[in-house]
Design an enzyme around this catalytic site. Sequence first.
Site, PDB file in Angstrom:
ATOM      1  N   ARG A   1       1.318   0.632  -2.920  1.00  0.00           N
ATOM      2  CA  ARG A   1       1.410  -0.186  -4.132  1.00  0.00           C
ATOM      3  C   ARG A   1       2.022   0.588  -5.305  1.00  0.00           C
ATOM      4  O   ARG A   1       1.617   0.411  -6.453  1.00  0.00           O
ATOM      5  CB  ARG A   1       0.038  -0.748  -4.521  1.00  0.00           C
ATOM      6  CG  ARG A   1      -0.568  -1.678  -3.470  1.00  0.00           C
ATOM      7  CD  ARG A   1       0.279  -2.933  -3.364  1.00  0.00           C
ATOM      8  NE  ARG A   1      -0.315  -3.966  -2.545  1.00  0.00           N
ATOM      9  CZ  ARG A   1      -1.142  -4.919  -2.996  1.00  0.00           C
ATOM     10  NH1 ARG A   1      -1.494  -4.958  -4.250  1.00  0.00           N
ATOM     11  NH2 ARG A   1      -1.596  -5.828  -2.189  1.00  0.00           N
TER      12      ARG A   1
ATOM     13  N   ARG B   1       1.198  -3.032 -11.084  1.00  0.00           N
ATOM     14  CA  ARG B   1       0.618  -3.242 -12.413  1.00  0.00           C
ATOM     15  C   ARG B   1       0.200  -2.000 -13.173  1.00  0.00           C
ATOM     16  O   ARG B   1      -0.026  -2.074 -14.373  1.00  0.00           O
ATOM     17  CB  ARG B   1      -0.577  -4.198 -12.305  1.00  0.00           C
ATOM     18  CG  ARG B   1      -0.158  -5.631 -12.058  1.00  0.00           C
ATOM     19  CD  ARG B   1      -1.318  -6.456 -11.583  1.00  0.00           C
ATOM     20  NE  ARG B   1      -1.789  -5.931 -10.309  1.00  0.00           N
ATOM     21  CZ  ARG B   1      -2.819  -6.431  -9.636  1.00  0.00           C
ATOM     22  NH1 ARG B   1      -3.504  -7.426 -10.131  1.00  0.00           N
ATOM     23  NH2 ARG B   1      -3.181  -5.903  -8.487  1.00  0.00           N
TER      24      ARG B   1
ATOM     25  N   ARG C   1       6.591  -8.507 -15.712  1.00  0.00           N
ATOM     26  CA  ARG C   1       5.653  -9.536 -15.248  1.00  0.00           C
ATOM     27  C   ARG C   1       5.224 -10.468 -16.370  1.00  0.00           C
ATOM     28  O   ARG C   1       4.873 -11.628 -16.129  1.00  0.00           O
ATOM     29  CB  ARG C   1       4.410  -8.868 -14.655  1.00  0.00           C
ATOM     30  CG  ARG C   1       4.244  -8.887 -13.174  1.00  0.00           C
ATOM     31  CD  ARG C   1       4.266 -10.258 -12.542  1.00  0.00           C
ATOM     32  NE  ARG C   1       2.929 -10.759 -12.279  1.00  0.00           N
ATOM     33  CZ  ARG C   1       2.406 -11.821 -12.826  1.00  0.00           C
ATOM     34  NH1 ARG C   1       3.090 -12.516 -13.701  1.00  0.00           N
ATOM     35  NH2 ARG C   1       1.202 -12.233 -12.516  1.00  0.00           N
TER      36      ARG C   1
ATOM     37  N   TYR D   1      -5.837 -14.457   5.872  1.00  0.00           N
ATOM     38  CA  TYR D   1      -5.444 -15.303   4.735  1.00  0.00           C
ATOM     39  C   TYR D   1      -5.133 -16.730   5.183  1.00  0.00           C
ATOM     40  O   TYR D   1      -5.464 -17.688   4.485  1.00  0.00           O
ATOM     41  CB  TYR D   1      -4.236 -14.695   4.021  1.00  0.00           C
ATOM     42  CG  TYR D   1      -4.577 -13.439   3.264  1.00  0.00           C
ATOM     43  CD1 TYR D   1      -5.186 -13.501   2.016  1.00  0.00           C
ATOM     44  CD2 TYR D   1      -4.323 -12.188   3.797  1.00  0.00           C
ATOM     45  CE1 TYR D   1      -5.531 -12.347   1.318  1.00  0.00           C
ATOM     46  CE2 TYR D   1      -4.660 -11.027   3.122  1.00  0.00           C
ATOM     47  CZ  TYR D   1      -5.261 -11.117   1.883  1.00  0.00           C
ATOM     48  OH  TYR D   1      -5.610  -9.970   1.203  1.00  0.00           O
TER      49      TYR D   1
ATOM     50  N   ASP E   1       5.559  -9.277  -0.684  1.00  0.00           N
ATOM     51  CA  ASP E   1       4.143  -9.428  -0.327  1.00  0.00           C
ATOM     52  C   ASP E   1       4.045  -9.748   1.156  1.00  0.00           C
ATOM     53  O   ASP E   1       4.985 -10.286   1.747  1.00  0.00           O
ATOM     54  CB  ASP E   1       3.481 -10.532  -1.150  1.00  0.00           C
ATOM     55  CG  ASP E   1       1.960 -10.436  -1.042  1.00  0.00           C
ATOM     56  OD1 ASP E   1       1.370  -9.612  -1.760  1.00  0.00           O
ATOM     57  OD2 ASP E   1       1.371 -11.159  -0.212  1.00  0.00           O
TER      58      ASP E   1
END
Length: 351
Positions: free
Chosen positions: A36, A40, A49, A160, A85
């Site tokens: 990652r 963020r 973003r 998911y 993703d």
Amino acid sequence: MATGVSGAGARSVERSAFLDACRREAAPHRPIWIMRQAGRYLPEYRALRAKVEFETLTRTAELAAEVTLQPLRRFALDAAILFSDIMTPLQGMGVALTFEPAPVVREPIATLAQVEALPALVPERDVPFVLETIRLVRAGLPRGVPLIGFAGAPFTLMCYLASARPSKEFVAARRLLYAQPLLAEQLLTRLADAMAQYLAAQARAGAQALMLFESWAGLLAPREFARFALPAVRRTVAALRSSGVPLIYYVNQGAALMSEVAQLEVDVVGVDWRLGLSQVRRILGPERAVQGNLDPAALFAPPQAMRQQVDAVLAEAGAAPGHIFNLGHGIWPDTDPDAVARLVDYVHEHP
Ligand code: CP3
């Protein structure tokens, strides 16, 4: 076919510590990249973003390439990883979902009819922007810094796909394994084939290593891991052998599964911090490289204490070639980028 990753001639022009370690060859320094690493915790990612939705970032090649390259501008990382993703190819197959921020599937899969309605993935048609992102990133990367392409491993994607809301338990997906095992196997087989297509297309577009994320393996008992998750990954891996690029299998919370994982013919196994790398290497044997496994929380230690944590990981990894330094799971969004800079520089001081 990826260029510059095999053959002595190509290697001398474009030597990569990361690819050396994937192949268990001696590297000029200990390679490091960070799960990652685009995201963020970087102010430049948050700035972008603030203007653009996550999904738009993943579907717009110029923006996805920009985000992929952001951490490489700040830190001397040894590899880039495609910004996307694990759910992106499933969207390409027509699965309706939203990122909130974790993926939420509109119609969770519960019946055989739904499994059979899942189409095959044709990457050039269904996710052309991913392949275009790879071409743009390759053009923008410094020499000798390879690009990792990735996909979710079939069982992790199933977690998911079968759950109305992602939780840390994924009860609906796990229930399926016991209540409708044949349905689960069919779903996993379809996902395995789709991810094989997806990753092969990424390699053709220029990805120089391919990684499968098994983020939720730790939910399974060894028997169920061996019955469901592993055969599906093996199917994907077998289809990718001819791609000619190193294959990485990341297994989160897999300490109890490691002897099963050892049966998988990948080049590199990535692990979390719950099992020391000396034990991981002992179980996997000499024919696998390992990737990991600093606790992401260790980036919150004061600098000297963090260096001791790095020393401990390196001591566990041992002197044999074939270790890629990484965190044991994704970097936390509130991590100080300066701590990452200190980590990368300190790891690079080591052979
Ligand atoms: O540098 C990189 O590694 C970034 C590319 C990347 C993302 N997701 C971007 C993302 C990668 C490799 C992933 C993989 C991924 N996605 C995994 C496997 C790795 C792991 O962490 O175990 C999983 C399980 C997912 C599913 C997912 N997508 C979750 C759980 C979330 C929300 C929470 C989170 O960790 O961010 C997402 C959304 C997502 N994927 C974001 C990013 C940057 C956050 C979206 C935002 O900016 O709002």
